[in-house]
Write an enzyme that holds these catalytic residues in place. Structure first.
Site, PDB file in Angstrom:
ATOM      1  N   ASP A   1       0.825  -1.208   0.000  1.00 23.64           N
ATOM      2  CA  ASP A   1       0.000   0.000   0.000  1.00 23.64           C
ATOM      3  C   ASP A   1       0.851   1.246   0.000  1.00 23.64           C
ATOM      4  O   ASP A   1       2.029   1.200   0.301  1.00 23.64           O
ATOM      5  CB  ASP A   1      -0.771   0.020   1.326  1.00 23.64           C
ATOM      6  CG  ASP A   1      -2.226  -0.243   1.121  1.00 23.64           C
ATOM      7  OD1 ASP A   1      -2.639  -0.324  -0.030  1.00 23.64           O
ATOM      8  OD2 ASP A   1      -2.947  -0.360   2.131  1.00 23.64           O
TER       9      ASP A   1
ATOM     10  N   LYS B   1      -1.324   4.608  -4.517  1.00 25.68           N
ATOM     11  CA  LYS B   1      -1.126   5.733  -5.443  1.00 25.68           C
ATOM     12  C   LYS B   1       0.315   5.842  -5.911  1.00 25.68           C
ATOM     13  O   LYS B   1       0.584   6.186  -7.042  1.00 25.68           O
ATOM     14  CB  LYS B   1      -1.532   7.040  -4.772  1.00 25.68           C
ATOM     15  CG  LYS B   1      -3.020   7.115  -4.555  1.00 25.68           C
ATOM     16  CD  LYS B   1      -3.391   8.397  -3.840  1.00 25.68           C
ATOM     17  CE  LYS B   1      -4.776   8.288  -3.265  1.00 25.68           C
ATOM     18  NZ  LYS B   1      -4.821   8.393  -1.815  1.00 25.68           N
TER      19      LYS B   1
ATOM     20  N   MET C   1      -6.591  11.045   9.014  1.00 23.99           N
ATOM     21  CA  MET C   1      -7.108  11.617   7.767  1.00 23.99           C
ATOM     22  C   MET C   1      -7.844  12.934   8.008  1.00 23.99           C
ATOM     23  O   MET C   1      -8.878  13.189   7.393  1.00 23.99           O
ATOM     24  CB  MET C   1      -8.041  10.607   7.060  1.00 23.99           C
ATOM     25  CG  MET C   1      -7.288   9.393   6.560  1.00 23.99           C
ATOM     26  SD  MET C   1      -8.361   8.089   5.942  1.00 23.99           S
ATOM     27  CE  MET C   1      -8.548   7.060   7.386  1.00 23.99           C
TER      28      MET C   1
HETATM   29  N1  SAH Z   1      -3.751   1.540   8.794  1.00 25.98           N
HETATM   30  C1  SAH Z   1      -3.087   2.803   9.061  1.00 25.98           C
HETATM   31  C2  SAH Z   1      -3.984   3.991   8.787  1.00 25.98           C
HETATM   32  C3  SAH Z   1      -4.326   4.174   7.333  1.00 25.98           C
HETATM   33  S1  SAH Z   1      -5.343   5.571   7.054  1.00 25.98           S
HETATM   34  C4  SAH Z   1      -2.582   2.805  10.503  1.00 25.98           C
HETATM   35  O1  SAH Z   1      -2.965   1.938  11.293  1.00 25.98           O
HETATM   36  O2  SAH Z   1      -1.791   3.685  10.836  1.00 25.98           O
HETATM   37  C5  SAH Z   1      -4.167   6.783   6.543  1.00 25.98           C
HETATM   38  C6  SAH Z   1      -3.998   7.834   7.623  1.00 25.98           C
HETATM   39  O3  SAH Z   1      -3.186   7.325   8.677  1.00 25.98           O
HETATM   40  C7  SAH Z   1      -3.300   9.083   7.160  1.00 25.98           C
HETATM   41  O4  SAH Z   1      -4.162   9.984   6.512  1.00 25.98           O
HETATM   42  C8  SAH Z   1      -2.791   9.644   8.475  1.00 25.98           C
HETATM   43  O5  SAH Z   1      -3.841  10.270   9.192  1.00 25.98           O
HETATM   44  C9  SAH Z   1      -2.421   8.375   9.214  1.00 25.98           C
HETATM   45  N2  SAH Z   1      -1.005   8.043   9.041  1.00 25.98           N
HETATM   46  C10 SAH Z   1      -0.483   6.955   8.453  1.00 25.98           C
HETATM   47  N3  SAH Z   1       0.865   6.953   8.566  1.00 25.98           N
HETATM   48  C11 SAH Z   1       1.204   8.071   9.244  1.00 25.98           C
HETATM   49  C12 SAH Z   1       2.426   8.626   9.701  1.00 25.98           C
HETATM   50  N4  SAH Z   1       3.610   8.034   9.489  1.00 25.98           N
HETATM   51  N5  SAH Z   1       2.369   9.797  10.398  1.00 25.98           N
HETATM   52  C13 SAH Z   1       1.208  10.397  10.660  1.00 25.98           C
HETATM   53  N6  SAH Z   1       0.022   9.920  10.254  1.00 25.98           N
HETATM   54  C14 SAH Z   1       0.017   8.769   9.560  1.00 25.98           C
END
Ligand code: SAH
Length: 254
Positions: free
Chosen positions: A35, A56, A168
């Protein structure tokens, strides 16, 4: 041979935050579907697997979910060891539940492997104790982004007494502020914004509910970022920790 797919969390970005089980799955994989938001550095654990980007960054604007499902099924039925690698935890805003259910219905065995979700990682990396004793009795993970147009009960969230961790939310700061204020949350409630949590280019900014949208704009906050909203978000920054135990935490240990 039984068809099997591993749904694996790659953690928030820092490859050292990967679990040992995730490393084992990557070592055994024949095919890895990755992903967006997965740090490519974790792929060093793969031994010759075919890597298929399905986010993407893979060139497609966004690979349709149905296509990803079919791809996993096809490789699993060929007897390949398939790893579906997702940022953070596969079951936290990661569609892990949907993918597991779809594959199980088709007789595919599933193994889910936890990853450290970005919200929890980001807070800890910034020395924010999300459930600091005596300050926050819990933590609520929410997304500001809905595809079905449904609405969160912001009033209940505003009054929950738990720390809110919002995923998000970068494009929705104004709406989040208005909803929480309307729900009765204090105007000066501390907010931490954490971008690229756990990565070398992690950035954090401390603000409050009233100023967060303006501050995020000035700070040029970009996705991926999480918001931490609640008293604990005023906890000392990492550099303050290095200088001694911060006041809010010292109070709790007295
Ligand atoms: N499954 C992922 C979340 C996916 S949704 C998890 O458990 O973390 C995608 C969102 O996750 C992004 O828009 C952001 O809000 C957050 N996100 C993912 N990686 C991040 C990172 N390294 N730092 C800050 N926010 C992050």
């Amino acid at each position: 041979m039984n068809a099997k797919v591993w749904l694996v969390g790659a953690g928030p970005g820092d490859p050292e935050l990967l679990t040992l089980k995730a490393v084992r799955a990557l070592r055994e994989a024949d095919v890895v579907l990755i992903d967006d938001l997965v740090n490519d550095a974790v792929l060093e654990h793969c031994a010759g697997a075919r890597i298929i980007p399905v986010g993407k960054r893979g060139g497609c604007r966004s690979t349709p979910q149905a296509f990803i499902h079919r791809l996993m099924l096809r490789y699993a039925r060929q007897g390949k060891c398939v790893v579906r690698l997702k940022g953070g935890d596969p079951c936290i805003f990661g569609r892990g539940g949907e993918e597991a259910a779809w594959l199980r219905e088709r007789g595919v065995e599933i193994e889910l492997v936890n990853g450290i979700t970005a919200g929890l990682a980001g807070a800890t990396q910034c020395a924010i104790p999300l459930t600091l004793r005596g300050v926050a009795r819990g933590v609520t993970l929410v997304t500001a982004h809905t595809q079905d147009g449904s609405h969160l009960n912001w009033q209940a969230l505003a009054q929950s007494g738990t720390t809110l961790v919002i995923y998000m939310g970068v494009a929705k700061l104004g709406e989040i502020r208005e909803q929480l204020l309307a729900g009765g949350m204090a105007t000066d409630t501390p907010v931490a914004m954490i971008e690229n949590a756990s990565l070398p280019h992690q950035r954090e900014y401390r603000s409050d509910l009233t100023a967060m949208e303006e501050d995020a704009c000035a700070f040029e906050l970009k996705s991926p970022a999480i918001l931490v909203i609640g008293t604990v978000a005023a906890c000392a920054t990492s550099s303050q920790w290095e200088r001694g135990l911060p006041a809010m935490v010292a109070d709790q240990t007295a």
